[in-house]
Scaffold this active site. Structure first.
Site, PDB file in Angstrom:
ATOM      1  N   GLU A   1       0.900  -1.088   0.006  1.00 55.73           N
ATOM      2  CA  GLU A   1       0.053   0.241   0.154  1.00 55.73           C
ATOM      3  C   GLU A   1       0.970   1.294   0.119  1.00 55.73           C
ATOM      4  O   GLU A   1       1.751   1.454   0.949  1.00 55.73           O
ATOM      5  CB  GLU A   1      -1.012  -0.030   1.253  1.00 55.73           C
ATOM      6  CG  GLU A   1      -1.838   1.228   1.048  1.00 55.73           C
ATOM      7  CD  GLU A   1      -2.555   1.257   2.718  1.00 55.73           C
ATOM      8  OE1 GLU A   1      -2.655   2.481   3.073  1.00 55.73           O
ATOM      9  OE2 GLU A   1      -3.021   0.373   2.996  1.00 55.73           O
TER      10      GLU A   1
ATOM     11  N   CYS B   1      -3.828   7.156   5.492  1.00 60.15           N
ATOM     12  CA  CYS B   1      -3.818   6.785   3.885  1.00 60.15           C
ATOM     13  C   CYS B   1      -5.061   7.119   3.136  1.00 60.15           C
ATOM     14  O   CYS B   1      -5.055   7.214   2.084  1.00 60.15           O
ATOM     15  CB  CYS B   1      -3.488   5.265   3.799  1.00 60.15           C
ATOM     16  SG  CYS B   1      -4.301   4.024   4.921  1.00 60.15           S
TER      17      CYS B   1
END
Length: 506
Positions: free
Chosen positions: A246, A283
Site C-alpha cells: 500500500e 492513507c
C-alpha cells in the site's frame, strides 16, 4: 560494538537511546530459519487450533494495552485516545480472523468427483487454498498497531497458517518491541511453535529480510519510493515472491451543487475533520476536494478556511514527515500553481504543522498538483462541469478511495460521477468521508497502482487471500487429503460437483 538505535518524541524532538541493537545478517537468518521450522507445524494445524491462537493473541494485546499505549504516545505524537482505539482495532482484527478461520469458507474448498462428463471420463479433483510460507511484514509509521507488528498483515498471515517476521518501523521502535513481546508471550502460552512470530530492526535488516529465500511474501505499508526499492530487491531474487504494497493515495472527493444547497456546513465540518484527523496522516485522507465554481462553492471554501484558521498546529509522526510536508506544500504552490488560502504555520515545539488549504481551478490542474501531501493539507479544485471532474480524476494517481457528495435528486450526475470514479479507486464512498476504515468481511482497502499493486485488500477478512495459494489433489487417496476435502459431512461451506453445500445445521 554496534550502537543501539534511538527513538524521538515528536512532541518535543527529544531523542533517547532505546537499547535496541540493529539486527545483523545472522540475526535475520536466525529469524527466517526458525520461521521456516514453525511453518512445518502451522501449515498442518487445524482451523480450530489456528482460531484459538488468534484469539489468544488478541487476549495478549489486551493484557499489554497500557504499556503499548504508553510507548506509542511517546514515539508517535498520536493521542492516547486514538492509540487506545487502535489497540482495540488490532485485537478485533485477530478475533475477526479467528471467526473466519473457524467458519472455513476462506479456503474455497471444492470437490469434483470422478465421473463421466460431456467431454468424457474425468478424474477426481479436489482443490483448496493452502498457506504460502513465512511472510515478511513491514510496520507502518502512521498506524503503530493496526498496520504494524500487531496489525492486519500479521493477523491475516497468521490466520492463513503462515509464520510472520516483522520489520519494526524506525519511528516507533519501543512500541514495536513491546508489541512483539505481547504476541510472543501469548503465542508461547498457547503452545505455538518457536519462530511463529519474529522481529528484526534496522533498514539493512529489512532489505536482507526481503531477499531471504525462506520468505515467501511481503506485506508493506509505506511510501511509494520505499516500496519500489523493496520490489527491486524481490526482482533480484532467484525466485521472485508476491509483494503486497500500500503505497500512495490522494483519495479525491467530489461535491455537487445539489449537495452544497442541502448541507454546506455539514460537509465543510466533515471534510476538515477527515483532512486533519490524526494530523492528516491517514492513507485514506481526502487530499483533493473538487468543489463547484461559483457562490455556493465559495461558501464551502470559506467555511473550511475558517476551520483551518481556528485550529492549532498538530504533531506529525516524525522529522522526515515534518520536513517532507513543507517541501510538498512548496511544490504544490510553485510547480502545481495552487493558491494558498491561509498562511502556513509551524508549532513552537517538536514536529508540528498547522492545517493547510490550497485552491486551484480545474482548468489549471495538472499532475504537478496531484502529489500526495502526507499531513493536514487539502487542495480544493474548483470545477465547472462533470467533464472537468473527469479530466481532474484522469490526472490524479489512482487511489484507495473516491468520495461523492450529492443530493438525492441528482441521480444522473451521481451515476456519471460513479462511472468516472470506478476505474481510479478501490472503494467509492457516498455522502460520507473515507477515513475510518471499517474492519469487516466486505471491506476493500486497496486500489489500482500506485494505491496498491494488488487486487487484494489489506483490511477485512479477504486480506487473508494474499497469503494463500491454490493446491489441487487429483485421484488422491483419502489419507493424504486435508480434512476439509474428504467425503462426508464437513464443518465448512464447500462446492461439491458444482453445487454449494453448507455445513449441517446451517
Amino acid at each position: 560494538m554496534t550502537a543501539s538505535m534511538f527513538t524521538t518524541d515528536p512532541h518535543t524532538g527529544d531523542r533517547r537511546d532505546t537499547g535496541i541493537i540493529p539486527t545483523d545478517a545472522a540475526g535475520v537468518i536466525a529469524a527466517t530459519t526458525t520461521a521456516a521450522a514453525a511453518f512445518a507445524v502451522t501449515r498442518a494445524s487445524s482451523r480450530t487450533w489456528r482460531a484459538g491462537l488468534l484469539r489468544a493473541l488478541a487476549d495478549g494485546l489486551e493484557r499489554h494495552r497500557a504499556a503499548l499505549i504508553e510507548a506509542a504516545v511517546a514515539e508517535t505524537g498520536l493521542t492516547a485516545a486514538r492509540l487506545d482505539g487502535e489497540v482495540s482495532r488490532s485485537a478485533f482484527q485477530f478475533r475477526l480472523f479467528a471467526d473466519a478461520v473457524q467458519e472455513g469458507g476462506y479456503i474455497e474448498a471444492i470437490i469434483d468427483h470422478a465421473g463421466t462428463t460431456e467431454l468424457g471420463p474425468a478424474p477426481d479433483v479436489r482443490r483448496m487454498l493452502v498457506p504460502i510460507g513465512p511472510v515478511a511484514v513491514f510496520g507502518a509509521s502512521n498506524f503503530p498497531f493496526a498496520f504494524s507488528v500487531v496489525g492486519g498483515d500479521t493477523a491475516s498471515a497468521l490466520a492463513g497458517g503462515n509464520p510472520v517476521v516483522v520489520k519494526a518501523h524506525s519511528s516507533h521502535l519501543v512500541t514495536s518491541q513491546r508489541s512483539f513481546v505481547a504476541l510472543a508471550e501469548a503465542a508461547e502460552r498457547y503452545g505455538a511453535p518457536t519462530g511463529l512470530i519474529g522481529i528484526v530492526y534496522g533498514q539493512q535488516a529489512g532489505a536482507l529480510l526481503v531477499a531471504d529465500p525462506r520468505i515467501t511474501a511481503v506485506g508493506f505499508t509505506g511510501s511509494l519510493a520505499t516500496g519500489q526499492i523493496l520490489q527491486e530487491i524481490i526482482a533480484a531474487r532467484e525466485a521472485p515472491i508476491p509483494f503486497f504494497g500500500e503505497l500512495s493515495s490522494v483519495n479525491p472527493l467530489v461535491i455537487t451543487t445539489g449537495a452544497l444547497r442541502e448541507r454546506t456546513a455539514t460537509i465543510a465540518a466533515g471534510l476538515f475533520a477527515s483532512v486533519t484527523g490524526s494530523a492528516g496522516q491517514l492513507c485514506t485522507k481526502p487530499g483533493i476536494a473538487l468543489v463547484p465554481a461559483g457562490a455556493a462553492g465559495d461558501v464551502l471554501v470559506a467555511a473550511v478556511v475558517a476551520l483551518a484558521e481556528a485550529s492549532t498546529p498538530q504533531t506529525l509522526l516524525n522529522e522526515r514527515i515534518h520536513e517532507a510536508f513543507g517541501d510538498i506544500r512548496s511544490r504544490l504552490v510553485h510547480d502545481g500553481r495552487a493558491r494558498p488560502l491561509i498562511a502556513s504555520r509551524s508549532g513552537e515545539n517538536g514536529f508540528s504543522r498547522s492545517a493547510e488549504v490550497l485552491e486551484i481551478d480545474a482548468a489549471a490542474f495538472s499532475s504537478a498538483a496531484a502529489e500526495e501531501a502526507f499531513g493536514p493539507l487539502v487542495l480544493i479544485v474548483r470545477y465547472e462541469s462533470v467533464s472537468d471532474v473527469r479530466a481532474v480524476l484522469t490526472a490524479i494517481p489512482h487511489s484507495l478511495t473516491a468520495t461523492i457528495h450529492s443530493a438525492p435528486a441528482e441521480d444522473v450526475q451521481r451515476r456519471d460521477l460513479t462511472d468516472a470514479a470506478r476505474d481510479v479507486a478501490g472503494r467509492i464512498v457516498y455522502d460520507g468521508f473515507p477515513t475510518g476504515v471499517r474492519v469487516s468481511w466486505a471491506m476493500h482497502h486497496g486500489g489500482p497502482w500506485p494505491a496498491t499493486n494488488t487486487q487484494h485488500t489489506s483490511v477485512g477478512v479477504t486480506a487473508i487471500r494474499r497469503f494463500l495459494r491454490p493446491l489441487a489433489w487429483q485421484d488422491a487417496p483419502t489419507d493424504v487429503l486435508p480434512e476439509e476435502l474428504r467425503d462426508g459431512p464437513a464443518a465448512l461451506p464447500r462446492r461439491v460437483d458444482g453445487m454449494l453445500v453448507l455445513p449441517p445445521g446451517s
